[in-house]
Design a protein around this motif. Structure first.
Motif, PDB file in Angstrom:
ATOM      1  N   LEU A  31       0.825  -1.210   0.000  1.00 58.12           N
ATOM      2  CA  LEU A  31       0.000   0.000   0.000  1.00 58.12           C
ATOM      3  C   LEU A  31       0.860   1.261   0.000  1.00 58.12           C
ATOM      4  N   ASP A  32       0.373   2.292  -0.681  1.00 58.27           N
ATOM      5  CA  ASP A  32       1.012   3.598  -0.582  1.00 58.27           C
ATOM      6  C   ASP A  32       0.404   4.361   0.596  1.00 58.27           C
ATOM      7  N   ASP A  33       0.850   5.584   0.788  1.00 58.46           N
ATOM      8  CA  ASP A  33       0.360   6.354   1.938  1.00 58.46           C
ATOM      9  C   ASP A  33      -1.150   6.534   1.892  1.00 58.46           C
ATOM     10  N   THR A  34      -1.697   6.678   0.692  1.00 53.94           N
ATOM     11  CA  THR A  34      -3.143   6.829   0.565  1.00 53.94           C
ATOM     12  C   THR A  34      -3.861   5.573   1.034  1.00 53.94           C
ATOM     13  N   GLY A  35      -3.323   4.421   0.672  1.00 59.00           N
ATOM     14  CA  GLY A  35      -3.917   3.161   1.099  1.00 59.00           C
ATOM     15  C   GLY A  35      -3.884   2.998   2.606  1.00 59.00           C
ATOM     16  N   TRP A  36      -2.784   3.366   3.233  1.00 52.05           N
ATOM     17  CA  TRP A  36      -2.677   3.248   4.691  1.00 52.05           C
ATOM     18  C   TRP A  36      -3.657   4.178   5.408  1.00 52.05           C
ATOM     19  N   SER A  37      -4.036   5.256   4.753  1.00 50.61           N
ATOM     20  CA  SER A  37      -4.934   6.217   5.408  1.00 50.61           C
ATOM     21  C   SER A  37      -6.402   5.963   5.094  1.00 50.61           C
ATOM     22  N   LEU A  38      -6.717   4.931   4.319  1.00 49.11           N
ATOM     23  CA  LEU A  38      -8.113   4.632   4.007  1.00 49.11           C
ATOM     24  C   LEU A  38      -8.899   4.352   5.281  1.00 49.11           C
ATOM     25  N   PRO A  39     -10.124   4.858   5.383  1.00 48.92           N
ATOM     26  CA  PRO A  39     -10.953   4.556   6.564  1.00 48.92           C
ATOM     27  C   PRO A  39     -11.445   3.117   6.519  1.00 48.92           C
ATOM     28  N   ALA A  90      -3.692   2.856  19.332  1.00 44.81           N
ATOM     29  CA  ALA A  90      -3.799   2.849  17.876  1.00 44.81           C
ATOM     30  C   ALA A  90      -3.354   4.184  17.285  1.00 44.81           C
ATOM     31  N   GLU A  91      -3.715   5.280  17.934  1.00 42.58           N
ATOM     32  CA  GLU A  91      -3.329   6.602  17.434  1.00 42.58           C
ATOM     33  C   GLU A  91      -1.814   6.770  17.427  1.00 42.58           C
ATOM     34  N   ALA A  92      -1.172   6.315  18.492  1.00 42.99           N
ATOM     35  CA  ALA A  92       0.283   6.474  18.575  1.00 42.99           C
ATOM     36  C   ALA A  92       0.975   5.694  17.458  1.00 42.99           C
ATOM     37  N   GLY A  93       0.533   4.480  17.225  1.00 46.83           N
ATOM     38  CA  GLY A  93       1.160   3.687  16.166  1.00 46.83           C
ATOM     39  C   GLY A  93       0.846   4.206  14.787  1.00 46.83           C
ATOM     40  N   ALA A  94      -0.387   4.662  14.573  1.00 48.83           N
ATOM     41  CA  ALA A  94      -0.789   5.146  13.257  1.00 48.83           C
ATOM     42  C   ALA A  94      -0.057   6.416  12.865  1.00 48.83           C
ATOM     43  N   ALA A  95       0.513   7.128  13.843  1.00 52.41           N
ATOM     44  CA  ALA A  95       1.258   8.349  13.550  1.00 52.41           C
ATOM     45  C   ALA A  95       2.641   8.052  12.965  1.00 52.41           C
ATOM     46  N   LEU A  96       3.078   6.802  13.049  1.00 51.04           N
ATOM     47  CA  LEU A  96       4.378   6.439  12.504  1.00 51.04           C
ATOM     48  C   LEU A  96       4.320   6.368  10.980  1.00 51.04           C
TER      49      LEU A  96
END
Length: 268
Positions: A31-39, A90-96
């Motif tokens: 996945l690219d950055d867009t894929g990782w940010s999908l809801p 989850a928020e802390a990890g997703a910020a990486l």
């Protein structure tokens, strides 16, 4: 002479846990950055949040198996904020950055597999619910990996083929029946319930006495989606016979922690 390890149930379980993790890994690896940010269907959680949660929980399980004192400190912090600690992790990890998050998940889950493999027979480890044996810990991690993998698959519009690994998810869903009541402040019923599930290859998986007056019947996939609260009962081919069985299907919960809100029905 056959290798006895081939027939070791614990080794087979850990192999299934690794396979489940690798299947989810393949969903996100390219996945690219867009894929990782999908809801994803979990409100407020992206694909990155899902992997971050798995990473956080694998790390907690590793502490429980290898450092009981450190786990107790983490559990105390978590239980002091029962309504927010999961989202905060989850928020802390997703910020990486995604590559760092993925690397951290891969490393953590491999460390956990090694620790579970090395655990002495009969050992029990602390958790947020009752203490668990190494096989129970592995089963719980597989269940959660499958469930969060389903959220990711839904976000990506991917259909995953059901596998025999669903047997582990179904087992913990059945075993957690009383917990689903207790976490809601209700008294679990004492009447036995027969559960009959049709596996991915048409095989029958059964739990509970055959002569029970109440029963649940379903495709294994549908029961697992219900027990992990990844789909609403109205959207699944899950059937109950008897009032206790019917109530259970309304509140089924395979995971530890507060009662989940579940998913809204898609059918009218």
């Amino acid at each position: 002479m056959s290798d006895p390890a081939v027939f070791d149930p614990a080794a087979l379980l850990l192999g299934d846990l690794r396979d489940e993790s690798e299947e989810v890994d393949r969903l996100v690896a390219e996945l690219d950055d867009t894929g990782w940010s999908l809801p994803t269907p979990a409100a407020g959680w992206s694909v990155a949040h899902q992997i971050a949660h798995l990473t956080w929980t694998d790390t907690a399980a590793l502490l429980a198996v290898t450092d009981e004192a450190a786990f107790a400190e983490q559990a105390a912090r978590a239980l002091a904020a029962p309504d927010s600690f999961v989202d905060e992790g989850a928020e802390a990890g997703a910020a990486l950055p995604p590559d760092r998050l993925l690397a951290r998940w891969r490393e953590g889950r491999e460390q956990l597999l090694r620790a579970l493999r090395a655990a002495p027979p009969g050992a029990r480890f602390p958790w947020y619910g009752p203490p668990m044996s190494a096989p129970s810990m592995a089963t719980a991690r597989l269940m959660e990996t499958w469930a969060h993998g389903q959220d990711i698959a839904d976000a990506l519009g991917v259909r995953r083929e059901p596998t025999g690994r669903l047997r582990h998810v179904a087992w913990i869903g059945v075993r957690a029946r009383d917990y689903a009541y207790l976490v809601r402040g209700e008294q679990p019923p004492t009447a036995p319930i027969r559960v009959e599930l049709t596996g991915p290859r048409g095989e029958l998986w059964t739990y509970g006495p055959e002569d029970a007056e109440q029963r649940v019947t379903a495709p294994a996939l549908d029961f697992c989606l219900l027990a992990t609260q990844r789909a609403h009962r109205a959207d699944l081919a899950v059937r109950a016979e008897g009032p206790d069985a019917d109530r259970w299907l309304d509140i089924a919960q395979a995971f530890a922690g507060p009662a989940g809100p579940g998913r809204a029905a898609k059918k009218g």
